[in-house]
Design a protein around this motif. Structure first.
Motif, PDB file in Angstrom:
ATOM      1  N   THR A  93      52.487  -0.572  13.865  1.00 27.64           N
ATOM      2  CA  THR A  93      52.671   0.493  14.180  1.00 27.64           C
ATOM      3  C   THR A  93      53.008   1.578  12.951  1.00 27.64           C
ATOM      4  N   GLN A  94      53.924   1.021  12.352  1.00 29.82           N
ATOM      5  CA  GLN A  94      54.364   1.885  11.206  1.00 29.82           C
ATOM      6  C   GLN A  94      53.154   2.305   9.949  1.00 29.82           C
ATOM      7  N   ILE A  95      52.381   1.205   9.894  1.00 29.26           N
ATOM      8  CA  ILE A  95      51.240   1.548   9.157  1.00 29.26           C
ATOM      9  C   ILE A  95      49.999   2.251   9.713  1.00 29.26           C
ATOM     10  N   PHE A  96      49.747   2.363  11.056  1.00 30.74           N
ATOM     11  CA  PHE A  96      49.265   3.157  11.498  1.00 30.74           C
ATOM     12  C   PHE A  96      49.541   4.601  11.385  1.00 30.74           C
ATOM     13  N   VAL A  97      50.616   4.619  11.782  1.00 32.55           N
ATOM     14  CA  VAL A  97      51.088   6.130  11.583  1.00 32.55           C
ATOM     15  C   VAL A  97      50.896   6.566  10.237  1.00 32.55           C
ATOM     16  N   VAL A  98      51.319   5.916   9.182  1.00 29.15           N
ATOM     17  CA  VAL A  98      51.120   6.319   7.555  1.00 29.15           C
ATOM     18  C   VAL A  98      49.709   6.609   7.509  1.00 29.15           C
ATOM     19  N   SER A  99      48.734   5.766   7.695  1.00 28.46           N
ATOM     20  CA  SER A  99      47.639   6.010   7.696  1.00 28.46           C
ATOM     21  C   SER A  99      47.215   7.314   8.372  1.00 28.46           C
ATOM     22  N   ALA A 100      47.449   7.456   9.668  1.00 28.09           N
ATOM     23  CA  ALA A 100      47.274   8.678  10.146  1.00 28.09           C
ATOM     24  C   ALA A 100      47.923   9.946   9.647  1.00 28.09           C
ATOM     25  N   LEU A 101      48.788   9.873   8.729  1.00 33.77           N
ATOM     26  CA  LEU A 101      49.609  11.049   7.856  1.00 33.77           C
ATOM     27  C   LEU A 101      48.560  11.339   6.808  1.00 33.77           C
ATOM     28  N   PHE A 102      48.343  10.159   6.210  1.00 35.71           N
ATOM     29  CA  PHE A 102      47.418  10.410   4.903  1.00 35.71           C
ATOM     30  C   PHE A 102      46.186  11.285   5.420  1.00 35.71           C
ATOM     31  N   ALA A 103      45.451  10.846   6.675  1.00 31.12           N
ATOM     32  CA  ALA A 103      44.432  11.727   7.106  1.00 31.12           C
ATOM     33  C   ALA A 103      44.570  12.871   7.179  1.00 31.12           C
ATOM     34  N   ALA A 104      45.649  13.200   7.908  1.00 34.40           N
ATOM     35  CA  ALA A 104      46.140  14.420   8.360  1.00 34.40           C
ATOM     36  C   ALA A 104      46.271  15.410   7.483  1.00 34.40           C
ATOM     37  N   CYS A 105      47.023  14.960   6.112  1.00 34.89           N
ATOM     38  CA  CYS A 105      47.181  15.696   5.009  1.00 34.89           C
ATOM     39  C   CYS A 105      45.873  15.977   4.233  1.00 34.89           C
ATOM     40  N   ALA A 106      45.104  14.928   4.079  1.00 26.68           N
ATOM     41  CA  ALA A 106      43.641  15.385   3.735  1.00 26.68           C
ATOM     42  C   ALA A 106      43.097  16.532   4.666  1.00 26.68           C
ATOM     43  N   GLY A 107      43.182  16.145   5.870  1.00 25.58           N
ATOM     44  CA  GLY A 107      42.583  17.305   6.768  1.00 25.58           C
ATOM     45  C   GLY A 107      43.176  18.934   6.255  1.00 25.58           C
ATOM     46  N   SER A 108      44.380  19.077   6.352  1.00 26.84           N
ATOM     47  CA  SER A 108      45.158  20.200   6.126  1.00 26.84           C
ATOM     48  C   SER A 108      44.408  20.928   4.747  1.00 26.84           C
ATOM     49  N   LEU A 109      44.454  19.997   3.706  1.00 27.60           N
ATOM     50  CA  LEU A 109      43.899  20.274   2.346  1.00 27.60           C
ATOM     51  C   LEU A 109      42.453  20.867   2.512  1.00 27.60           C
ATOM     52  N   PHE A 110      41.435  20.097   3.286  1.00 24.45           N
ATOM     53  CA  PHE A 110      40.279  20.316   3.572  1.00 24.45           C
ATOM     54  C   PHE A 110      40.123  21.807   4.114  1.00 24.45           C
ATOM     55  N   ALA A 111      41.025  21.964   5.182  1.00 24.92           N
ATOM     56  CA  ALA A 111      40.679  23.292   5.837  1.00 24.92           C
ATOM     57  C   ALA A 111      40.989  24.493   5.035  1.00 24.92           C
ATOM     58  N   HIS A 112      41.992  24.266   4.165  1.00 27.01           N
ATOM     59  CA  HIS A 112      42.326  25.435   3.320  1.00 27.01           C
ATOM     60  C   HIS A 112      41.335  25.533   2.000  1.00 27.01           C
ATOM     61  N   GLN A 113      40.934  24.278   1.751  1.00 28.18           N
ATOM     62  CA  GLN A 113      39.863  24.426   0.413  1.00 28.18           C
ATOM     63  C   GLN A 113      38.597  25.072   0.904  1.00 28.18           C
ATOM     64  N   GLN A 114      38.250  24.711   2.206  1.00 26.12           N
ATOM     65  CA  GLN A 114      36.968  25.240   2.782  1.00 26.12           C
ATOM     66  C   GLN A 114      37.085  26.351   3.277  1.00 26.12           C
ATOM     67  N   ALA A 115      38.107  26.862   3.839  1.00 29.48           N
ATOM     68  CA  ALA A 115      38.499  28.195   4.622  1.00 29.48           C
ATOM     69  C   ALA A 115      37.686  28.175   5.764  1.00 29.48           C
ATOM     70  N   PHE A 116      37.134  27.014   6.042  1.00 31.52           N
ATOM     71  CA  PHE A 116      36.455  26.742   7.580  1.00 31.52           C
ATOM     72  C   PHE A 116      36.458  25.539   7.901  1.00 31.52           C
ATOM     73  N   VAL A 117      36.588  25.333   9.361  1.00 22.94           N
ATOM     74  CA  VAL A 117      36.454  23.973   9.594  1.00 22.94           C
ATOM     75  C   VAL A 117      35.505  23.979  11.150  1.00 22.94           C
ATOM     76  N   SER A 118      34.767  22.837  11.307  1.00 20.18           N
ATOM     77  CA  SER A 118      33.832  22.930  12.484  1.00 20.18           C
ATOM     78  C   SER A 118      33.892  21.432  13.115  1.00 20.18           C
ATOM     79  N   PRO A 119      33.793  21.078  14.117  1.00 19.81           N
ATOM     80  CA  PRO A 119      33.958  19.697  14.729  1.00 19.81           C
ATOM     81  C   PRO A 119      33.111  18.766  14.166  1.00 19.81           C
ATOM     82  N   ASP A 120      31.703  19.155  13.391  1.00 19.17           N
ATOM     83  CA  ASP A 120      30.990  18.314  12.739  1.00 19.17           C
ATOM     84  C   ASP A 120      31.741  17.532  11.649  1.00 19.17           C
TER      85      ASP A 120
END
Lengths: 291, 267, 320
Positions: free
Chosen positions: C205-232
């Motif tokens: 469980t712990q490691i599942f949460v950690v890997s989700a956190l890594f992904a979410a962090c990358a997601g936030s950076l991605f959104a700001h860097q692209q200034a645009f997000v879409s489901p694709d």
């Protein structure tokens, strides 16, 4: 309201029949090899696209359909020979990724051969809707339902009545024992791939007049077929058929009564619930492997 | 028979009462009762299928018994998951090796120290200085266990690359690294040659000398007879006899049922 | 030393923009590669070390991205706070999902994670009122870190490089710790691990949460860097690509995952020229690596290097 629900049921069973055929293919391969073939949906797509292309090349529809099924079966055999056999004994994760790779590869080939547009296949017997006491039905749906009934009956008879079919099932119960009993497991494996590629292709050809087809049409159909197999109890061929029908009906009801945009989400929420609470499947009578 | 002796002994470390376990109608354990006091080497013998390994698996929480009770230091073990039972001070080795093959010998044994350390996820991720200290400590503990089992030079090798005899010793070191009160050894001599078995005998004695109680399931009769304080004989899931090695060797039922020639061999 | 590899890697990441300033491959491709590394390193903790496949990891990537996008554009939250909210959402959902989903194994787990990924993707497409639907959300404000607004490719390279190095450092630390050993032990033999006092469910469980956190962090950076997000950007195909990165590099190796991520990013960039063949090559590559190099490229190469090195070392010892 009642009429509407009847209509949803009719639609659901039609779509569910396709899921059932794809799920049946999953179950056959899983039985013979414990591999879940993520390229199963691509067989469906290849069947439809081959038929469309052969028709365009001037073949009459019945001939195009038969040739398309044979071609797709050949692809299934090639897949087994060149992607599955060399990786014998690999872990579950490895085989999952190999078949996903195969799926992407086949999609790539299809997009090169036939472009990225959706292409139609003409309906087998016209497009005049049939009135069914409140619900309407396309003639093509009858083809789908009839085709599914015949194919499922044939596969069922093959598995339970013929020596070859029994041998295929024996592989799933105990591969080593099957080997000792003189069953050539290698041949069974090829048989399973050929059979499920053929089944997928027929499903694709049956459904193409309604949904059209494109290089990526197999993704969702494949996943729904996999879901059908899981709902029915993976490795249980008739369970997969029942699972497919159930999934199709649920999806149609969900789309009609809740929201059509969420229909895929509804289907997968149902699959997740089955996995969480009844992971051996709803129609599994044989003791499934420990999950 | 020998039960009156238990009255004068200190309270039992492990008390098992009318333990039952069945698999699909087959009784693997049919109401077993016995006790072990601390600092003993208690052997459990019996023919294959007598229920020895099943008893271990029930003790460890891997199977939930159908009936009966298991008390360890007065605490009921029934219903506890394996990791909680381990936390109470029970460690074991396995009949079929259960090493972590993709880890080094040292890492395997460090996993054995899991319960003696407390580094959490966040501290580990940030590698706080407390974590570095604890890692050092774990390394020392693990090295001690490795040395005790004669594995000092092997610590950096992959566990999966060791010869069979050494793998068995790594399992022993891993179990010892947990500093258990009770150590369950499941056929530790299987597959060992005579020299290795003698070394094993010494090791078991040393383990007991360090204050650990040992439950030993073993087929190697010379080893069992020379090392054990008491023996429990199982047959078809029930207790056939219990007593000192001398008593067991003299017990006509045991001789009839099982030991036979092995008794003379041992004496 | 434990972190030698890390320092060499970090040094090259820092040196690249100095040696090749304003180079397209460093700034633009480098940023994409950096985000992929964060995702792959996180997923590798789950797949490589805990042995649990996830075919739905893009969902967590999407949660981070959409949390940042929605909260900053519609509610004018500060970007850092929105990022934290994204981490919280992804972490909580991963935690809730972990117990039922990680009980499953093999194909069942693959199906469940895949289904989860599709459900989240459908929600991103359908909940148009919040997410902007298939057209996505634009005009996401730039990332603001305590008063410093990240602007331009160079600065973004710096931010993402730092986040990437942090993720690698965290991953290396976790793997080589009590927690990481427990995780690897569970993978090696769950029963034996439990007998060492490891709570296997908790560890997974712990490691599942950690890997989700890594992904979410990358997601936030991605959104700001692209200034645009879409489901694709968060579809099933992306989940599959993330898995590809991990296995391409070789599972159960942090640097393997990082190399896999970089290799696949470069490959995509290189295949842009052969756009029509991209899918075909991607699929063929996936099959070929799994059939011929199931240990992954990085493990294959590094094993070769290690063997060669041992050979040289032993020869020198003989001479000495």
């Amino acid at each position: 309201m009642l009429e509407q629900i009847f209509q949803f049921l009719v639609t659901g069973i039609t779509v569910g029949s396709i899921y059932a055929l794809v799920g049946l293919g999953f179950a056959l391969i899983y039985n013979a090899s414990d591999v879940v073939n993520f390229a199963q949906g691509e067989f469906v797509m290849l069947g439809a696209m081959n038929a469309i292309a052969l028709l365009a090349a001037g073949l009459p529809l019945p001939l195009a359909a038969i040739a398309a099924v044979l071609l797709t079966t050949l692809v299934g055999l090639l897949l087994e020979r060149f992607a599955i056999e060399p990786a014998k004994g690999a872990s579950v994760v490895t085989t999952i990724i190999i078949t996903i790779g195969a799926a992407i590869f086949l999609r790539g080939v299809a997009s090169l051969l036939w472009g990225k547009n959706s292409l139609p296949l003409p309906a087998f017997s016209g497009n005049e809707p049939i009135d069914l006491g409140g619900a309407t039905l396309l003639p093509q749906s009858l083809w789908i339902l009839g085709g599914t009934v015949v194919l499922v009956a044939l596969v069922n008879a093959f598995l339970n009545r013929t020596l070859l079919g029994k041998a295929l099932l024996a592989c799933s119960f105990n591969r080593a024992a099957a080997q000792l009993a003189g069953i050539n497991v290698q041949v069974m494996l090829r048989l399973a791939y050929g059979l499920s590629a053929g089944l997928g292709a027929i499903a694709g050809i049956l459904v193409a007049p309604i949904t059209f087809s494109s290089y990526e049409a197999g993704i969702m159909l494949g996943l729904k077929g996999f879901s059908a197999a899981i709902v029915g109890g993976i490795g249980n061929p008739m369970g997969a058929v029942a699972g497919g029908l159930l999934l199709g009906v649920l999806e149609a009801l969900g789309a009609g009564l809740i929201s059509s945009g969420y229909k895929d989400a509804i289907a997968f929420i149902f699959v997740l619930m089955v996995l969480f609470f009844e992971p051996t499947g709803l129609f599994s009578h044989k003791a499934a492997e420990r999950v | 028979m020998q039960n009156h002796a238990a009255m004068t002994n200190p309270p039992p470390l492990l008390a098992i009462e009318t333990l039952e376990q069945s698999f699909g109608g087959v009784m693997a354990l049919a109401g077993i009762s016995f006790q072990t006091s601390a600092n003993r080497i208690q052997a459990i013998i019996g023919p294959n299928g007598a229920g020895k390994t099943t008893l271990f698996n029930v003790l460890c929480g891997f199977y939930q018994p159908a009936a009966g009770s298991l008390r360890f230091n007065g605490q009921e073990l029934r219903g506890l998951p394996p990791h909680r039972i381990a936390a109470l001070g029970i460690a074991r080795t396995f009949q079929n090796l259960q090493l972590f093959f993709n880890m080094t010998v040292l890492e395997n044994v460090m996993v054995g120290c899991h319960l003696r350390a407390k580094t959490g996820l966040l501290a580990a991720a940030l590698r706080l200085s407390s974590v570095r200290h604890e890692e050092q400590q774990l390394r020392e503990w693990a090295s001690e266990a490795l040395e005790l089992c004669g594995l000092s030079g092997q610590s950096e090798r992959l566990a999966g690359a060791l010869p069979y005899g050494l793998m068995k010793r790594v399992e022993m070191a891993r179990a010892l690294a947990a500093k258990p009160q009770l150590l369950l050894l499941d056929e530790p001599a299987a597959g060992l040659n005579d020299t290795e078995t003698m070394a094993l005998r010494d090791l078991i004695m040393r383990i007991r000398a360090s204050g650990v109680t040992v439950l030993l399931v073993e087929h190697h009769m010379p080893l069992v007879m020379s090392v054990s304080d008491r023996l429990l004989v199982l047959d078809y899931g029930s207790v056939l006899a219990e007593g000192t090695p001398a008593e067991i060797q003299a017990d006509p039922r045991v001789i009839a049922a099982y030991l036979g020639g092995a008794v003379q061999y041992a004496v | 030393m434990r972190l030698t590899g890390f320092f060499i890697f970090a040094a090259s990441v820092v040196l690249l923009p100095v040696l090749f300033p304003d180079n397209y491959f460093v700034t633009v491709v480098g940023i994409a590669a950096g985000l992929h590394v964060i995702l792959a390193v996180g997923l590798n903790l789950l797949m490589g070390y805990a042995g649990q496949i996830s075919l739905g990891h893009a969902a967590f990537f999407g949660m981070g991205a959409y949390a940042s996008a929605i909260l900053t554009t519609r509610f004018s939250w500060p970007s850092l706070l929105a990022m934290l909210a994204g981490l919280w959402v992804a972490g909580t959902i991963a935690w809730l999902l972990a117990r039922p989903i990680l009980r499953l194994r093999g194909h069942y787990l693959a199906m469940a994670t895949l289904g989860f990924g599709i459900i989240i993707h459908v929600i991103l497409v359908q909940a148009a009122h919040w997410t902007g639907g298939p057209d996505g959300l634009g005009e996401i404000p730039p990332l603001n870190l305590l008063g410093w607004t990240v602007d331009g490719d160079q600065q973004w390279y710096g931010v993402i490089a730092a986040a990437m190095l942090l993720s690698i450092w965290l991953s290396l630390n976790i793997v080589d710790s009590r927690i990481g050993r427990a995780l690897r032990a569970v993978r090696g033999s769950e029963f034996a691990a439990q007998m060492m006092g490891i709570d296997a469910t908790r560890a997974k469980t712990q490691i599942f949460v950690v890997s989700a956190l890594f992904a979410a962090c990358a997601g936030s950076l991605f959104a700001h860097q692209q200034a645009f997000v879409s489901p694709d950007s968060f579809s099933l195909m992306i989940s599959v690509e993330l898995v590809t990165m991990v296995v391409l590099g070789g599972m159960a190796s942090t640097f393997g995952a990082a190399c896999g991520a970089i290799a696949l990013t470069l490959l995509h960039e290189g295949l842009v020229v052969f756009e029509d063949y991209e899918m075909l090559i991607h699929g063929a590559l996936l099959m070929a690596v799994m059939i011929f190099l199931p240990q992954g490229l990085f493990a294959g190469v590094s094993q070769g290097v290690r063997r060669g090195w041992a050979l040289i070392a032993s020869r020198q010892r003989h001479k000495g």
